[in-house]
Scaffold this motif. Structure first.
Motif, PDB file in Angstrom:
ATOM      1  N   PHE A 273      78.273  50.519  28.519  1.00 14.51           N
ATOM      2  CA  PHE A 273      79.044  49.549  27.747  1.00 14.51           C
ATOM      3  C   PHE A 273      78.679  49.583  26.284  1.00 14.51           C
ATOM      4  CE2 PHE A 273      75.417  46.908  28.435  1.00 14.51           C
ATOM      5  CZ  PHE A 273      75.175  46.902  29.799  1.00 14.51           C
ATOM      6  N   LEU A 274      79.517  48.921  25.520  1.00  6.94           N
ATOM      7  CA  LEU A 274      79.371  48.965  24.076  1.00  6.94           C
ATOM      8  C   LEU A 274      78.253  48.040  23.633  1.00  6.94           C
ATOM      9  CD1 LEU A 274      83.114  48.765  22.985  1.00  6.94           C
ATOM     10  CD2 LEU A 274      81.687  50.785  23.309  1.00  6.94           C
ATOM     11  N   LYS A 275      77.544  48.500  22.623  1.00  8.89           N
ATOM     12  CA  LYS A 275      76.536  47.638  22.024  1.00  8.89           C
ATOM     13  C   LYS A 275      77.244  46.391  21.489  1.00  8.89           C
ATOM     14  CE  LYS A 275      72.736  47.748  18.719  1.00  8.89           C
ATOM     15  NZ  LYS A 275      71.952  46.806  19.526  1.00  8.89           N
ATOM     16  N   PHE A 276      76.578  45.265  21.563  1.00 12.16           N
ATOM     17  CA  PHE A 276      77.089  43.953  21.134  1.00 12.16           C
ATOM     18  C   PHE A 276      78.138  43.377  22.078  1.00 12.16           C
ATOM     19  CE2 PHE A 276      75.997  46.121  17.052  1.00 12.16           C
ATOM     20  CZ  PHE A 276      74.863  45.388  16.789  1.00 12.16           C
ATOM     21  N   CYS A 277      78.305  43.957  23.247  1.00 13.72           N
ATOM     22  CA  CYS A 277      79.252  43.385  24.200  1.00 13.72           C
ATOM     23  C   CYS A 277      78.512  42.362  25.057  1.00 13.72           C
ATOM     24  CB  CYS A 277      79.852  44.474  25.076  1.00 13.72           C
ATOM     25  SG  CYS A 277      80.799  43.753  26.424  1.00 13.72           S
ATOM     26  N   ASP A 278      78.746  41.084  24.782  1.00 14.69           N
ATOM     27  CA  ASP A 278      78.025  40.024  25.492  1.00 14.69           C
ATOM     28  C   ASP A 278      78.303  39.987  26.999  1.00 14.69           C
ATOM     29  OD1 ASP A 278      77.028  39.316  23.065  1.00 14.69           O
ATOM     30  OD2 ASP A 278      78.204  37.486  22.836  1.00 14.69           O
ATOM     31  N   PRO A 279      79.551  39.954  27.416  1.00 12.67           N
ATOM     32  CA  PRO A 279      79.782  39.781  28.859  1.00 12.67           C
ATOM     33  C   PRO A 279      79.104  40.866  29.703  1.00 12.67           C
ATOM     34  CG  PRO A 279      81.837  39.509  27.643  1.00 12.67           C
ATOM     35  CD  PRO A 279      80.826  39.988  26.664  1.00 12.67           C
ATOM     36  N   HIS A 280      79.203  42.103  29.259  1.00 16.56           N
ATOM     37  CA  HIS A 280      78.576  43.172  30.038  1.00 16.56           C
ATOM     38  C   HIS A 280      77.050  43.111  29.947  1.00 16.56           C
ATOM     39  CE1 HIS A 280      81.908  45.437  31.705  1.00 16.56           C
ATOM     40  NE2 HIS A 280      82.584  45.149  30.616  1.00 16.56           N
TER      41      HIS A 280
ATOM     42  N   TYR B 240      81.117  31.302  16.516  1.00 17.20           N
ATOM     43  CA  TYR B 240      80.959  30.509  15.293  1.00 17.20           C
ATOM     44  C   TYR B 240      80.976  31.416  14.069  1.00 17.20           C
ATOM     45  CZ  TYR B 240      79.586  25.800  13.640  1.00 17.20           C
ATOM     46  OH  TYR B 240      79.568  24.538  13.103  1.00 17.20           O
ATOM     47  N   SER B 241      80.440  32.616  14.214  1.00 16.08           N
ATOM     48  CA  SER B 241      80.188  33.441  13.039  1.00 16.08           C
ATOM     49  C   SER B 241      81.285  34.456  12.749  1.00 16.08           C
ATOM     50  CB  SER B 241      78.851  34.168  13.204  1.00 16.08           C
ATOM     51  OG  SER B 241      77.825  33.236  13.476  1.00 16.08           O
ATOM     52  N   LEU B 242      81.853  35.069  13.783  1.00 17.77           N
ATOM     53  CA  LEU B 242      82.917  36.023  13.516  1.00 17.77           C
ATOM     54  C   LEU B 242      84.093  35.240  12.945  1.00 17.77           C
ATOM     55  CD1 LEU B 242      82.733  38.310  16.694  1.00 17.77           C
ATOM     56  CD2 LEU B 242      81.496  38.517  14.537  1.00 17.77           C
ATOM     57  N   GLY B 243      84.643  35.722  11.861  1.00 23.23           N
ATOM     58  CA  GLY B 243      85.715  34.965  11.212  1.00 23.23           C
ATOM     59  C   GLY B 243      85.221  34.232   9.967  1.00 23.23           C
ATOM     60  N   GLN B 244      83.905  34.115   9.812  1.00 19.50           N
ATOM     61  CA  GLN B 244      83.368  33.422   8.634  1.00 19.50           C
ATOM     62  C   GLN B 244      83.770  34.119   7.339  1.00 19.50           C
ATOM     63  OE1 GLN B 244      79.189  33.295   9.627  1.00 19.50           O
ATOM     64  NE2 GLN B 244      79.110  31.075   9.448  1.00 19.50           N
ATOM     65  N   TYR B 245      83.837  35.446   7.379  1.00 16.48           N
ATOM     66  CA  TYR B 245      84.203  36.173   6.153  1.00 16.48           C
ATOM     67  C   TYR B 245      85.602  35.768   5.716  1.00 16.48           C
ATOM     68  CZ  TYR B 245      80.180  39.347   6.966  1.00 16.48           C
ATOM     69  OH  TYR B 245      78.932  39.874   7.163  1.00 16.48           O
ATOM     70  N   ASP B 246      86.489  35.609   6.688  1.00 16.74           N
ATOM     71  CA  ASP B 246      87.847  35.181   6.347  1.00 16.74           C
ATOM     72  C   ASP B 246      87.868  33.740   5.862  1.00 16.74           C
ATOM     73  OD1 ASP B 246      90.358  37.066   7.132  1.00 16.74           O
ATOM     74  OD2 ASP B 246      88.564  37.634   8.225  1.00 16.74           O
ATOM     75  N   LEU B 247      87.106  32.890   6.542  1.00 16.32           N
ATOM     76  CA  LEU B 247      87.039  31.493   6.104  1.00 16.32           C
ATOM     77  C   LEU B 247      86.510  31.435   4.672  1.00 16.32           C
ATOM     78  CD1 LEU B 247      85.634  29.500   9.173  1.00 16.32           C
ATOM     79  CD2 LEU B 247      87.912  29.346   8.169  1.00 16.32           C
ATOM     80  N   GLN B 248      85.495  32.241   4.423  1.00  6.40           N
ATOM     81  CA  GLN B 248      84.901  32.264   3.088  1.00  6.40           C
ATOM     82  C   GLN B 248      85.965  32.609   2.040  1.00  6.40           C
ATOM     83  OE1 GLN B 248      82.521  35.690   2.164  1.00  6.40           O
ATOM     84  NE2 GLN B 248      81.214  34.542   0.749  1.00  6.40           N
TER      85      GLN B 248
ATOM     86  N   ALA C 194      78.397  43.113  11.282  1.00 11.81           N
ATOM     87  CA  ALA C 194      77.987  44.342  11.980  1.00 11.81           C
ATOM     88  C   ALA C 194      77.607  44.069  13.433  1.00 11.81           C
ATOM     89  CB  ALA C 194      76.825  44.976  11.239  1.00 11.81           C
ATOM     90  N   TYR C 195      77.330  42.792  13.777  1.00 12.14           N
ATOM     91  CA  TYR C 195      76.911  42.505  15.158  1.00 12.14           C
ATOM     92  C   TYR C 195      78.099  42.217  16.074  1.00 12.14           C
ATOM     93  CZ  TYR C 195      76.840  37.829  12.956  1.00 12.14           C
ATOM     94  OH  TYR C 195      77.144  36.689  12.243  1.00 12.14           O
ATOM     95  N   CYS C 196      79.110  42.993  15.904  1.00 11.30           N
ATOM     96  CA  CYS C 196      80.324  42.815  16.687  1.00 11.30           C
ATOM     97  C   CYS C 196      80.630  44.182  17.300  1.00 11.30           C
ATOM     98  CB  CYS C 196      81.388  42.357  15.696  1.00 11.30           C
ATOM     99  SG  CYS C 196      83.022  42.319  16.341  1.00 11.30           S
TER     100      CYS C 196
END
Ligand code: SF4
Ligand code: SF4
Lengths: 374, 412
Positions: A322-329, B362-370, A68-70
């Motif tokens: 900007f979008l929530k969870f957008c690191d660069p911005h 590191y974390s995004l993609g873990q669900y697929d790896l799992q 969800a943090y994406c």
């Protein structure tokens, strides 16, 4: 304004447009998420670059792949792909930008099932000669990747033609932006948003016709800019997929007259030189255009640019969006804000999840902001 | 009562790693040196954990690692407070908590050591994430010092020739940059020495980690997290080499003496992602209560995983390739291959993945790896949602329930 209506129709339902197009032409439709997609080469390969904006539907299928943090662009994009909403795509191109898009590329490749998938790992810093050489190499590889994916030959002549077409398109978009900046009544901000959005998804030849017609229509009706008494605002951020905010802002007594958006000026700024090697010229446009926050030009380039824009465009405030969870911005926000504060330029931040805040909330925030501006 | 020494549990004493005190001593000396660099006339550079530190050591610059500092912040449970300070400064809570806490430390001179020494210049290698690029830009503005970026293009399938050329070219630019900052020429003989020490250190570190393949394991991943500090901060020095020799010997002695870190080790697990720094003890006790031992992890081996690519006699060119190939600068498919190797090497019964909201690459993609690990290896897996430094994202009751349930399935 027939041209405008057509552009709006495309922008309001780009998927339907692309699906229809597939019935009448065999041009491949190539999905992408970013203004660093070397579109010129896709067009040279006979394709239609198709910008993806994520979905406004609820996320259900993407949850099995992304936490969800994406950001909602990445989650929403994957959702659309998994649901089959993008079945008109022949393939997808992923330029390297942020960490989230980088991982989305892997997940997409493993799960989305489109016929082809190309990663374009551009340099992250755009201020050195070695980065420029690397960028050119990457573009050359992209060209041959496209050739094998689409079974075509992307000749230098085709690239030159495409570059010419893009220069025309970008010039006209720039002219329309200028017209609106000088006379905000010439076309509403929400309509301009639709024009830009359509320009990221349409068959580019068809687009050129429509944009030319629109520019000519607008030219005829230009008025004296001083008649518009609304406050002039610049919108800064990543993608904006919310035409409603333009209307809400207008109702609060302000106008977006320019932007610093990936789905805005970054689409059309910078001309590609037509007299030199076209691939090098495409690289050089990226090396000189203002960067997005996922790329590096200098530690202060974006801040200086924003302050300059405000002055140049005679604006009196900035809305960050900007979008929530957008690191660069999110990383750039405190410093950009400081640059503006130091220059005495009022600004507010609108952090957007999938949905905008309610109309009423938005209006209250905008009205307060507009009141802050002298 | 107070004067009487508390009787120590001999069982527990036996299991303590003796080298720990030496390690603490080395780190303390290191930080004192770094903090007094100004007085001793040495230059200080901040560098990312995956950055090529060898060149700094060869130039006699003191390298400082904000990420290692971030880990200290987490371990000393100061993360929440500092993260909140950064949020007050406008940095979103969704950003990496190493970056947030470090930025707050700079401004407030806070944290476990009262802030890091001011850098003379910055070296940022983006082989671990895009966050470090933004974070170092913040530092470059705040301290108003030069920033060198070593751009290591992400590897989706294999490293391209173009990318190899690009990274090597930048390595030479890096040397030029250092010569300019330090006002002296690079001594290539010294550089060669340092490279040799670096590779030696990496080998030893890998040997230390490998001892946990023994059943029962003489150390756990939690110990590896702690002992990692030197291979990051003092890679390329004799200090690191000597220390890891000592540690390796101690581990081997434990194997000979039959000392296990987790008594009654019955289940062997692999950890993925950064540690939960403020909860390592709790987590290790929790797993130990189920006779489970985390014997390996993907994080601490990231530094040594690529050492085979390095030719110490041609460090400049081969090092660049190695640095580009580290664990999280590669696609999920390549990560899966590494995961499989680790699973096999440590002969584990399950995989525990820390879904770390701070660290997206590191974390995004873990669900697929799992899913892939479960499908291809039929290995049970557990995902824990947390954050490495910001304790607000740690829900003890929820995690406890999940660990208990996971262990039940392993036992059944
Ligand atoms: S919105 Fe931000 S986080 Fe999302 S894809 Fe764009 S740059 Fe990446
Ligand atoms: S924790 Fe992740 S995001 Fe943060 S600095 Fe390390 S690699 Fe980058």
């Amino acid at each position: 304004m027939e041209a405008l209506d057509k552009l709006k129709a495309v922008a309001q339902n780009p998927y339907a447009y692309a699906s229809n197009l597939k019935q009448v032409t065999d041009k491949p439709v190539v999905g992408n998420f970013c203004s660093y997609t070397p579109e010129e080469l896709i067009v040279a390969a006979g394709g239609i670059p198709f910008r993806l904006f994520g979905t406004k539907e609820d996320i259900s299928m993407a949850d099995a792949h992304l936490q969800a943090y994406c950001c909602s662009l990445v989650r929403g994009g994957l959702e659309d792909a998994l649901k089959g909403n993008l079945s008109f795509l022949d393939g997808t191109v992923f330029p390297h930008t942020c960490d989230s898009i980088q991982r989305l590329s892997d997940i997409w490749r493993l799960n989305a099932g489109f016929p082809f998938h190309i990663d374009v790992v551009l340099p992250v810093k755009l201020n050195t000669e070695s980065a420029r050489i690397y960028m050119i190499d990457v573009l050359k590889t992209f060209r041959s990747d496209l050739e094998s994916a689409l079974h075509v030959s992307v000749t230098e002549e085709k690239i030159r033609q495409s570059v010419k077409l893009y220069n025309r398109l970008r010039e006209i978009l720039g002219e329309i932006y200028e017209m609106r900046c000088n006379d905000p009544d010439s076309i509403s901000a929400a309509d301009l948003y639709h024009v830009i959005k359509a320009s990221m998804v349409m068959d580019r030849d068809e687009l050129l016709e429509l944009l030319t017609a629109l520019r000519d229509d607008l030219k005829k009706n230009l008025k004296d800019s001083t008649l518009n008494k609304k406050k002039r605002i610049i919108l800064s951020g990543g993608i904006c997929n919310h035409p409603d905010i333009y209307t809400a802002l207008e109702e609060s007594g302000a106008e977006i007259i320019w932007d610093d958006l990936c789905t805005g000026t970054r689409c059309f700024e910078g001309e590609i030189a037509e007299t030199v090697d076209p691939i090098e010229a495409i690289a050089d446009r990226y090396m000189t255009r203002m960067v997005c926050p996922a790329k590096h030009l200098s530690a202060t380039a974006r801040g200086e640019n924003l302050v300059r824009l405000v002055k140049e465009r005679d604006a009196s405030g900035v809305i960050f969006m900007f979008l929530k969870f957008c690191d660069p911005h999110a990383f750039d926000y405190p410093y950009l804000k400081k640059f503006l504060d130091d220059a005495g330029i009022p600004n507010i931040l609108l952090e957007v999840e999938e949905q905008l805040p309610s109309d009423a909330q938005l209006k209250t925030r905008f009205e307060t902001f507009v009141d802050m501006i002298r | 009562m107070a004067d009487q020494p508390i009787a120590k549990d001999p069982e527990k004493e036996k299991r303590k790693i003796k080298s720990v005190s030496k390690m603490k001593e080395i780190m303390t000396t290191y930080y004192i040196e770094a903090k007094t660099a100004r007085e001793t006339g040495k230059k200080v550079a901040w560098i990312t954990s995956g950055g090529p530190v060898e060149f700094l050591i060869a130039m006699d610059v003191i390298p400082v690692y904000p990420e290692n500092h971030g880990a200290m912040v987490g371990a000393s449970k100061m993360g929440v407070d500092l993260c909140e300070k950064a949020e007050e400064m406008g940095y979103s809570r969704d950003l990496c908590s190493y970056a947030r806490s470090d930025i707050a430390c700079s401004v407030t001179n806070g944290g476990p050591i009262g802030g890091l020494p001011k850098p003379d210049f910055l070296v940022c290698c983006n082989n671990i994430c895009g966050t470090v690029l933004k974070w170092y830009e913040v530092a470059a503005r705040y301290y108003n010092v030069p920033l060198f970026i070593l751009d290591t293009p992400f590897i989706h399938t294999e490293m391209s020739e173009a990318s190899r050329k690009y990274v090597i070219a930048q390595t030479y630019e890096y040397i030029d940059f250092l010569e300019k900052q330090c006002g002296k020429k690079m001594d290539f003989d010294r550089m060669h020495e340092v490279s040799k020490l670096a590779v030696q250190g990496l080998r030893l570190w890998q040997e230390v980690l490998d001892t946990a393949a023994h059943k029962p394991a003489p150390m756990t991943a939690f110990d590896a997290f702690f002992h990692l500090a030197l291979i990051v901060t003092l890679r390329g020095t004799k200090i690191a080499v000597d220390y890891y020799k000592q540690l390796r010997d101690e581990m081997n002695q434990r194997i000979t003496d039959g000392i296990a870190m987790v008594p009654n080790e019955k289940y062997r697990l692999l950890w993925d992602n950064l540690p939960v720094w403020y909860r390592t003890k709790w987590l290790s006790d929790k797993f130990a209560s189920h006779n489970a031992c985390l014997v390996g992890d993907t994080y601490t081996s990231a530094w040594s995983g690529v050492m085979d690519l390095i030719d110490e006699d041609n460090f400049i060119e081969t090092g660049a390739v190695a640095y580009s190939s580290v664990y999280i600068n590669v696609s999920l498919d390549i990560m899966l291959e590494t995961l499989k190797k680790l699973i096999k090497k440590y002969d584990v019964d399950g995989l525990v993945m820390h879904s770390n909201r701070s660290c997206k690459p590191y974390s995004l993609g873990q669900y697929d790896l799992q899913k892939l690990v479960m499908k291809e290896l039929k290995l049970p897996t557990l995902i824990i949602e947390a954050d490495m430094v910001d304790a607000r994202s740690f829900s003890e009751s929820q995690i406890e329930t999940r660990i208990d349930a996971f262990m039940e399935t392993l036992k059944s």
